[in-house]
Motif scaffolding. Structure first.
Motif, PDB file in Angstrom:
ATOM      1  N   LYS A   1      -7.768   4.309   0.759  1.00 25.08           N
ATOM      2  CA  LYS A   1      -8.996   4.270  -0.047  1.00 25.08           C
ATOM      3  C   LYS A   1      -8.668   4.063  -1.520  1.00 25.08           C
ATOM      4  CE  LYS A   1     -11.675   7.210   3.131  1.00 25.08           C
ATOM      5  NZ  LYS A   1     -12.465   8.464   3.260  1.00 25.08           N
ATOM      6  N   THR A   2      -7.651   4.799  -1.991  1.00 22.76           N
ATOM      7  CA  THR A   2      -7.342   4.737  -3.419  1.00 22.76           C
ATOM      8  C   THR A   2      -6.118   3.859  -3.692  1.00 22.76           C
ATOM      9  OG1 THR A   2      -5.968   6.708  -3.283  1.00 22.76           O
ATOM     10  CG2 THR A   2      -8.316   7.020  -3.784  1.00 22.76           C
TER      11      THR A   2
ATOM     12  N   ASP B   1      -2.604   6.233   0.786  1.00 20.88           N
ATOM     13  CA  ASP B   1      -4.060   6.441   0.891  1.00 20.88           C
ATOM     14  C   ASP B   1      -4.717   5.073   0.778  1.00 20.88           C
ATOM     15  OD1 ASP B   1      -6.447   8.693  -0.768  1.00 20.88           O
ATOM     16  OD2 ASP B   1      -6.690   7.236   0.854  1.00 20.88           O
TER      17      ASP B   1
ATOM     18  N   ARG C   1      -9.533  -2.043  -1.379  1.00 23.39           N
ATOM     19  CA  ARG C   1     -10.281  -2.242  -0.130  1.00 23.39           C
ATOM     20  C   ARG C   1      -9.525  -3.183   0.829  1.00 23.39           C
ATOM     21  NH1 ARG C   1     -15.809  -4.118  -2.822  1.00 23.39           N
ATOM     22  NH2 ARG C   1     -14.214  -5.222  -4.036  1.00 23.39           N
TER      23      ARG C   1
END
Length: 941
Positions: free
Chosen positions: A74-75, A72, A51
């Protein structure tokens, strides 16, 4: 393939970041994978919460033209963003890697990511030639090898060509040769003797197979032409030749000498060498072979970084009707030399840099590479010079340029930072890159004046509003920080300065608000303040001294007694006045100063004879010459007093000079006017001392002369007469009764005397002792009684002396420390002489130097210590030995011997003694005067 650098992302990403670290992460991914394929999880490997990746602005930076990877947020996965072709990125290399940087902010973290691209077997082996033809003699022995075409595969490692296969046939088999790290080659081997009549052409298929899973392959057609000629084939001494060459070897260098032999004779045994072109490599582009000798030399240049080894096949063919040939293999290995200098690439992050930047601020990223291998590719990087920057190593050959000291734009507004990268080769090579870093300004300098204090010179009576000076101040800063304004700082101690002058705040021009008078105010002082426009503003002060210059605005003023305006002054001089006679002195003053107050005096006289002159600088009026009857009795004079200003100002005074008959008629009115004395120079002092000294010496000499010559005890001169004594050239003395008169002067302090004896036939009744002071003056001291007649002197006593031309005898013996032979009371005080003389021994005779006379008797003096003729030791009171005379002041008694020839055996004695005895017999002088005069007359006869 095009490779670039994305500088904009790095600049905007790191411009405000100052604290970061570096790390290394390795991943691997196969080529040709689909977009979006995950390579690895950055959040996990960076130990960061997924995050936080977006808030910390995670960015992937690479030096390639394509963005092969993405993130990415998010991941936290790192995925493939572009198609990756390993053969495009890394041709002819075994290992292919992509280097990227992962940058996190707040705090800044820099991670080095290495992605290894795994090769896939996506390319099949290929042959450059569509078909290959072989000419093989039918007499070729079995087991003979024939070189086949080489297959190429752009894949590497196990995916490259690993083996070859030959289509089934009865004549040939395939011999596959592995080159290790080099390519695999294949040769055709003859298994069975050929028979051209049975089969002239044999067609075969050669297949190249790589090591992939599944394997891929490529084929080429082999056409074998059977020849019916030569039965001996050339053969090489080695199946494989090896040579090693430095990559910097010059063209023409010998590589190797090949030798193939053929047992045939003639043309069938003469071997010709040539290169065999295989695939896309033609050895003739790099090497040269001598067709006759087989010598191989270097044609072009070698480059280890381009190709580290060359596999060369040499064809040896005889010249027979049916030529036979053999193939030789040569492996040329290229030795690396340090021929590539390091390369420096700079990515600027912060330019310009503020002069108040903190220590450790990142300015740029520096990457250094070297194409050489081994130690030749290991690099050291450093800065040169004394710039306040340094290089921090991030990882291997990656550096950061950071601030390492205080910056001052005024001292140095930009820096040319020199970076030197040097490898470890022998000899080492280096490269230089210069980074220009500009320093931006902050307001850290106050204005300053060019001088510690300013002196302004203003002429008096200058007009109001006149520009008198321009104040200049400089500020090392730039832009607004360097814009200076001026103002007056407070009032002067003596006057309100704002009422006297004003200053232009922009230009610094100072103008006067009033006219100045030098006689009232000669100088004043004030301060000027210079302030810049920076934030916050800075200021400084300077002291201004204003000096009023004198103007010639005052005329000379005549001082008393000639200062009455319009009046005519009168002076009188005598008619007998000589040239240079002082008449009057004009004195004047000027209120100005300097040359404006330097006065000169001039005399304006009426036409006619010029009688007077005036000192230009002193103002003294004197006469030029004596008066004449043609001169006027009254002379009106006008004296002009001028100063030395520009223009010159002057004043006049009138004087009437009246000529009178004598000085007694001059009515002088004494005026008590203070006169300024001229300075008493050193020359005047020396002249005065010399005059006084000469005067004193003259007076002392005059007084001494008078005291010596004129002073007597009785205050008068006495006149005496004495016989004449002369000398002969033979040394004898002559005596004459003729007498001469002498004036004798005595002094009361006579201490020493001389004795002169005048021999005579008869002793005079009034013979006296006469004392001589100084040898030239006589005085009577004692009268010898007539009853004491001279006795014959002893022959042992003789004395010779010289006479002066004046007739006075002077002894050649100097007597000292004497006592007086006194004739009173019958006491004889006798001392024997201690004397120095020109005579030697017991005594000597000295001939008189001059003389000769008439009626003279010759005599001799002899002196000595005593003897039979020595003076008596006891005498009665008042007696004097007739044959001796006494030298008072000299302790000696001298006997006299008279030569025959005189009128009498008696001698006249003149004894020079002290004045005390002369005083005792003063009373008897009158009584003896007549007798002496009578004796004088007898001597004249």
């Amino acid at each position: 393939m095009g490779i670039g650098r994305n500088n904009d992302i790095l600049f905007w990403l790191l411009i405000f970041l100052s604290d970061w670290t570096a790390a290394q992460i390795s991943y691997s991914v196969s080529e040709e994978v689909d977009k979006g394929t995950v390579v690895g999880n950055l959040a996990k490997d960076l130990n960061v919460n997924a995050r936080d990746l977006q808030t910390r602005n995670l960015n992937i930076v690479s030096g390639y033209s394509k963005k092969y990877f993405g993130t990415d947020f998010k991941t936290g996965d790192l995925y493939v963003n572009e198609r990756i072709d390993r053969e495009e990125l890394c041709p002819n290399t075994v290992k292919c890697t992509l280097n990227v940087e992962a940058i996190l902010s707040n705090p800044m973290i820099l991670h080095r990511i290495e992605v290894v691209i795994v090769d896939l077997n996506d390319n099949a082996p290929t042959f450059v030639e569509k078909s290959h033809t072989l000419n093989i003699s039918e007499f070729s022995p079995t087991g003979e090898h024939y070189l086949l075409p080489l297959a190429l595969d752009v894949d590497t490692g196990f995916n490259s060509v690993k083996t070859y296969r030959l289509s089934p046939n009865e004549y040939f088999s395939l011999d596959v040769q592995s080159g290790g790290e080099h390519s695999v080659s294949a040769e055709l081997v003859l298994l069975k003797a050929l028979d051209r009549e049975k089969q002239a052409v044999i067609k075969l298929t050669l297949t190249a197979i790589d090591g992939g899973k599944p394997p891929k392959s490529g084929t080429v057609q082999i056409c074998v032409n059977v020849l019916d000629v030569n039965d001996n084939t050339p053969t090489f001494g080695k199946t494989l030749y090896k040579a090693r060459m430095n990559e910097n070897a010059p063209a023409g260098s010998l590589v190797i000498q090949l030798n193939a032999t053929d047992l045939d004779e003639g043309d069938n045994g003469r071997v010709i060498y040539s290169f065999v072109k295989r695939a896309n490599f033609d050895p003739a582009d790099v090497f040269f072979i001598n067709a006759e000798s087989g010598e191989i030399t270097l044609r072009g240049s070698l480059d280890y970084e381009m190709q580290s080894a060359f596999e060369i096949h040499v064809h040896a063919k005889d010249q027979g009707g049916s030529p036979r040939s053999a193939n030789g293999k040569l492996l040329v290995e290229v030795t690396d030399v340090n021929d590539n200098a390091p390369e420096i690439m700079v990515t600027s992050l912060m330019n310009p840099v503020k002069e108040d930047a903190e220590k450790g601020s990142v300015v740029a990223l520096v990457t250094v590479t070297d194409k050489d291998g081994g130690k030749n590719g290991q690099i050291h990087c450093k800065l040169t010079g004394s710039a306040p920057f340094k290089l921090d190593s991030n990882y291997k050959n990656y550096y950061s340029l950071v601030v390492d000291g205080p910056l001052d734009r005024e001292a140095c507004s930009f820096y040319n930072i020199t970076i030197i990268a040097t490898d470890e080769g022998t000899p080492p090579l280096s490269n230089i890159s210069i980074i220009s870093v500009h320093v931006s300004d902050v307001n850290d300098n106050a204005p300053h004046f060019l001088e510690p204090h300013i002196n302004i010179y203003v002429r008096e009576n200058s007009p109001i509003g006149a520009h008198i000076h321009t104040v200049t101040a400089v500020d090392p800063d730039i832009n607004e920080s360097a814009r200076v304004t001026f103002s007056l700082d407070g009032d002067s101690e003596t006057i309100p300065i704002t009422s006297v002058i004003s200053i232009n705040s922009e230009t610094g021009d100072i103008v006067s608000l009033q006219s100045f008078n030098y006689e009232q105010m000669k100088t004043f002082q004030f301060k000027v303040q210079a302030t810049d426009s920076g934030v916050p503003p800075l200021s400084t002060n300077v002291t201004v001294n204003v000096f009023i210059l004198d103007d010639n605005d005052n005329s000379p003023s005549i001082l008393a007694p000639y200062s009455e305006h319009g009046s005519v002054n009168t002076e009188s001089i005598p008619y007998s006045a000589e040239a240079g006679y002082f008449v009057a002195k004009i004195r004047a003053v000027d209120a100005d100063s300097g040359y404006n107050a330097l006065l000169s005096y001039h005399l304006s006289e009426p036409k006619g004879n010029n009688l007077f002159r005036i000192g230009t600088s002193t103002g003294e009026i004197r006469t030029k010459r004596r008066m004449s009857d043609n001169d006027l009795k009254t002379h009106p004079l006008v004296v002009l007093v001028s100063d030395n200003g520009e223009p010159s100002l002057s004043a006049t005074v009138s004087i009437d000079v009246t000529v009178v008959e004598s000085s007694a008629d001059i009515q002088t009115q004494f005026r008590h006017v203070p006169i300024k004395e001229d300075s008493f120079s050193d020359l005047n002092l020396y002249l005065l001392i010399a005059i006084v000294s000469v005067s004193v010496i003259f007076l002392l000499s005059l007084i001494s002369l008078i005291a010596v010559k004129c002073h007597r005890t009785d205050g008068s001169f006495s006149r005496y007469s004495a016989p004449m004594i002369t000398t002969h050239p033979d040394g004898s003395w002559s005596y004459s009764k003729s007498t001469q008169q002498y004036d004798v002067c005595f002094s009361s302090d006579t201490l020493k005397s001389d004795v002169v004896v005048f021999p005579a036939p008869f002793p005079p009744v009034d013979a006296e002792l006469i004392s001589i002071n100084g040898g030239d003056t006589f005085t009577r001291t004692q009268t010898l009684p007539n009853k004491d007649k001279p006795k014959a002197p002893n022959s042992d006593w003789r004395y010779s002396a010289s006479l002066r031309a004046g007739g006075v005898m002077q002894s050649s013996v100097h007597m000292e420390e004497s006592s007086v032979m006194q004739g009173a009371q019958g006491v004889l005080v006798q001392n024997w002489p201690t004397a120095s003389s020109a005579a030697d021994g017991e005594g000597g005779e000295v001939s008189p130097p001059m003389g000769a006379g008439v009626d003279s008797n010759s005599w001799h003096f002899r002196y000595g210590p005593g003897g039979p003729g020595a003076p008596p030791q006891h005498l009665k009171p008042g007696e004097v030995p007739p044959e001796a005379f006494i030298i008072p002041g000299s302790p000696a008694i001298i006997s006299i011997r008279q030569n025959q020839g005189g009128e009498d055996d008696k001698s006249d004695f003149i004894t020079f003694g002290k004045k005390e005895e002369a005083k005792k017999k003063k009373k008897k002088k009158k009584e003896k005067k007549d007798k002496k005069d009578k004796g004088k007359d007898d001597g004249d006869e």
